[in-house]
Design a protein around this motif. Structure first.
Motif, PDB file in Angstrom:
ATOM      1  N   GLU A   1      -7.497   0.892   0.882  1.00  0.00           N
ATOM      2  CA  GLU A   1      -6.208   1.249   1.479  1.00  0.00           C
ATOM      3  C   GLU A   1      -6.372   1.865   2.865  1.00  0.00           C
ATOM      4  OE1 GLU A   1      -3.815   3.568  -1.113  1.00  0.00           O
ATOM      5  OE2 GLU A   1      -3.504   1.930  -2.549  1.00  0.00           O
ATOM      6  N   GLU A   2      -7.438   2.605   3.056  1.00  0.00           N
ATOM      7  CA  GLU A   2      -7.670   3.246   4.361  1.00  0.00           C
ATOM      8  C   GLU A   2      -7.758   2.227   5.480  1.00  0.00           C
ATOM      9  OE1 GLU A   2     -10.084   3.984   7.750  1.00  0.00           O
ATOM     10  OE2 GLU A   2     -10.882   2.956   5.974  1.00  0.00           O
TER      11      GLU A   2
ATOM     12  N   TYR B   1       0.682  -1.189  15.078  1.00  0.00           N
ATOM     13  CA  TYR B   1       0.139  -1.383  13.732  1.00  0.00           C
ATOM     14  C   TYR B   1      -0.528  -2.738  13.593  1.00  0.00           C
ATOM     15  CZ  TYR B   1      -0.510  -2.295   8.887  1.00  0.00           C
ATOM     16  OH  TYR B   1      -1.102  -2.642   7.712  1.00  0.00           O
TER      17      TYR B   1
ATOM     18  N   VAL C   1      -4.470  -3.356  12.556  1.00  0.00           N
ATOM     19  CA  VAL C   1      -4.934  -3.976  11.324  1.00  0.00           C
ATOM     20  C   VAL C   1      -5.658  -5.294  11.601  1.00  0.00           C
ATOM     21  CG1 VAL C   1      -2.861  -5.334  10.720  1.00  0.00           C
ATOM     22  CG2 VAL C   1      -4.282  -4.352   8.906  1.00  0.00           C
TER      23      VAL C   1
ATOM     24  N   LEU D   1       2.540   3.026   3.113  1.00  0.00           N
ATOM     25  CA  LEU D   1       2.317   2.268   4.343  1.00  0.00           C
ATOM     26  C   LEU D   1       3.647   1.770   4.888  1.00  0.00           C
ATOM     27  CD1 LEU D   1       0.581   1.033   6.488  1.00  0.00           C
ATOM     28  CD2 LEU D   1      -0.010  -0.830   4.920  1.00  0.00           C
ATOM     29  N   LYS D   2       4.167   2.508   5.835  1.00  0.00           N
ATOM     30  CA  LYS D   2       5.434   2.177   6.484  1.00  0.00           C
ATOM     31  C   LYS D   2       5.270   2.359   7.985  1.00  0.00           C
ATOM     32  CE  LYS D   2       8.234   3.478   2.472  1.00  0.00           C
ATOM     33  NZ  LYS D   2       7.098   3.754   1.562  1.00  0.00           N
TER      34      LYS D   2
ATOM     35  N   VAL E   1       0.860  -1.187   0.000  1.00  0.00           N
ATOM     36  CA  VAL E   1       0.000   0.000   0.000  1.00  0.00           C
ATOM     37  C   VAL E   1       0.890   1.229   0.000  1.00  0.00           C
ATOM     38  CG1 VAL E   1      -1.773   1.281   1.254  1.00  0.00           C
ATOM     39  CG2 VAL E   1      -1.815  -1.232   1.227  1.00  0.00           C
TER      40      VAL E   1
ATOM     41  N   GLN F   1      -4.256   0.970   6.886  1.00  0.00           N
ATOM     42  CA  GLN F   1      -3.297   1.908   7.461  1.00  0.00           C
ATOM     43  C   GLN F   1      -3.070   1.653   8.953  1.00  0.00           C
ATOM     44  OE1 GLN F   1      -1.520   4.090   5.681  1.00  0.00           O
ATOM     45  NE2 GLN F   1      -2.562   3.432   3.809  1.00  0.00           N
TER      46      GLN F   1
END
Length: 581
Positions: A577-578, A550, A554, A540-541, A537, A581
């Motif tokens: 994608e949201e 994270y 998720v 996305l890091k 994505v 995140q």
């Protein structure tokens, strides 16, 4: 320039200038021995031809071990030593931001990583005890299980290598071709020969390949590394889709038991899953087929550029049909039978837990934390197994151990004692599904730390997501793969959550270690509907310190949003994608 390119070259100056504009170089040979000849096209190929990597052993024993690190020839040190399982390890205290800016000699220490080759993952307790004692005596107690079924030791001095070899070879082990441009360790089913539902036992085939071809000078100069996987278990437990050549046992409707043939899988920075050739390999053909595929790589593999010197690039250019034709016509001398694909696995391929063998005894799959153990723990494990009637065990391609031949009356006692050694037969979802590469602690290519990061994440997530465990909402399987650099030794593209180490910018301008995130990958042995690579994505890091945050976020989003029956991987590929995140 090739003859074909010369024949088609224009004599018009304008056309010549156009053909040689930046970004459109003239055609160059790939360095394929059977096409372009064997003249070396780069420095790496030159030194490989000047002296076979296998020959460095004599110099290690008679010169370098006697005169010390400073006496080692540079080409031997950074090249041929790999043919005997030796890499210099990273100098302590060098942060990840300097990995790409320092020269190799500035990054390396005067100590080595030593990789013990364990074909098929098969060990006796005597062999395990020897490896553990070598670790205690020469490697500062270090011992890591790899996802290639090897055991890696660190802090090895060149002066100690001959004695280490002597001890290993006294019990039938070696480091021969554990690294280098050679046939690497042969992955094999950890339950070969003992599982009740096994289709075919690949042990004799693995032994034949190891005895015939490992250490053979004719196969000791390949374009780059060459990875093999062989299984006869229906869980397809050897990650066959990401090996250069793989044989997957199954039953042909007319021909009976044999293998489905796969070629051209590999990950790293340009991942490609292997392809079925549509060929059914009879057991008596398997060794010849393996030799044929390996020889194609030797003779036709791309050698000019090391970034293209893997079998996957040749297969991508040739296609499956041509590859099979060359294999049959030039190397086998006969046609292989056509065959269907093996059925989709119905069970996970990591073999964690307690399972009955076909002889009525039990095997126990146990999980360390991200593959990390110690020499003392290996010695203690050997003693523990023997005291409970077990004298055999296997390493796995998932950084696990499988203990074999446990009498039923000893199972629970052994499970409890294994737990005291840091090996859980009933692990949490996160401990079971997390693997990590060596990382910055020892690896010269790494950018971030991995083993402690993995252990911290496991502990945090076990606590934070306990409510989902209690409510039964947490997925029963969830893989978290942590890699210290882009090279994917921990198979990041094939994990539910894969993490690629990198330096990330911070508000104060100082880079901080972190990860690019890959989501939704998996292989047949992960009990997936279909093998596939994870998605990335944009943007996305995650910083290392924020990793547990994270993953918790998720996973909770998946629990809240997924439809019934949808796996994490399926959801991750379908989600906006949201949501990721």
């Amino acid at each position: 320039m090739t003859e074909t390119a010369l024949a088609g070259a224009s004599t018009d100056p304008a056309a010549s200038r156009k053909a040689n504009r930046p970004g459109r170089p003239a055609a160059k040979p790939h360095g394929q021995w059977k096409v372009d000849g064997t003249e070396p096209l780069n420095a790496n190929e030159t030194w490989k031809q000047e002296d076979n990597g296998l020959n460095v052993r004599e110099r290690i024993e008679t010169v370098y071990a006697q005169q010390g690190f400073e006496s080692i020839d540079g080409t031997d040190l950074h090249g041929r030593f790999r043919w005997w399982g030796l890499y210099t390890q990273r100098k302590q205290g060098i942060d990840g931001g300097k990995t790409a800016t320092l020269e190799p000699h500035e990054l390396e220490d005067k100590y080595f990583m030593l990789r013990v080759r364990i074909d098929g993952g098969a060990l006796t307790t005597e062999q395990l005890r020897v490896i553990g004692q070598i670790s205690v005596d020469f490697a500062r107690g270090s011992a890591d299980l790899t996802d290639r079924q090897n055991i890696q030791l660190h802090w090895i001095r060149v002066e100690d290598v001959p004695e280490i070899w002597r001890r290993l070879e006294s019990v039938g082990l070696s480091t021969t071709e554990a690294c280098g441009d050679v046939p690497r360790v042969i992955l094999g089913s950890p339950v070969a020969g003992i599982a009740k539902d096994e289709i075919i036992d690949p042990t004799p085939l693995i032994q034949e390949l190891s005895e015939r071809f490992i250490g053979d000078p004719e196969l000791a100069n390949l374009p780059r590394k060459f990875k093999t996987a062989i299984t006869g278990h229906p869980s397809q437990d050897v990650v066959h889709e990401i090996n250069d050549v793989a044989l997957v046992g199954h039953v042909h409707p007319e021909l009976g038991i044999g293998y489905d043939l796969w070629v051209g899988g590999a990950l790293s920075t340009n991942p490609m899953l292997g392809k079925r050739l549509g060929a059914f390999v009879l057991p008596e053909q398997a060794a010849d087929v393996w030799l044929g595929v390996t020889s194609i790589f030797r003779d036709y593999g791309y050698r000019r550029m090391r970034t293209k010197a893997r079998l996957k690039f040749l297969l991508a250019d040739w296609g499956v049909e041509k590859f099979r034709t060359v294999l049959e016509d030039e190397y086998l001398g006969y046609k292989l039978n056509d065959g269907p694909a093996a059925p989709k696995p119905a069970t996970p391929g990591d073999h964690v837990g307690i399972h009955e063998q076909k002889d009525g005894k039990f095997y126990i799959g146990a999980t360390p934390t991200a593959g990390r153990l110690s020499g003392a723990a290996l010695v203690s494990l050997a003693e523990l197994l023997e005291s409970n009637g077990s004298y055999r065990l296997r390493t796995t391609p998932h950084q696990k151990l499988v203990v074999l031949d446990v009498p039923s009356e000893n199972v629970e006692t052994l499970v409890a004692e294994l737990d005291k050694l840091g090996l859980s037969a009933r692990p949490s979802v996160f401990r079971r599904g997390t693997i990590a590469c060596t990382g910055i602690e020892y690896c010269k290519l790494a950018i971030v730390e991995t083993k402690v990061t993995a252990a911290t994440a496991i502990a945090e997530l076990e606590t934070r997501l306990a409510d989902l465990v209690e409510s039964g909402q947490l997925p029963q399987a969830l893989s978290l793969h942590i890699n210290g650099c882009p090279n994917s030794c921990a198979r990041i593209q094939t994990a539910d959550i894969g993490l690629k180490g990198m330096m990330l910018p911070t508000p104060d301008g100082e880079p901080s270690p972190g990860f690019q995130v890959h989501l939704g990958g998996g292989l047949a042995s992960d009990n997936r509907e279909e093998a596939g690579l994870g998605r990335t994505v944009r943007g996305l890091k995650v910083y290392v310190a924020d990793l547990p945050d994270y993953v918790e976020r998720v996973v909770r989003r998946y629990v809240a949003d997924h439809i019934e029956g949808q796996t994490f991987a399926q959801w991750a590929h379908a989600a906006d994608e949201e949501a990721l995140q």
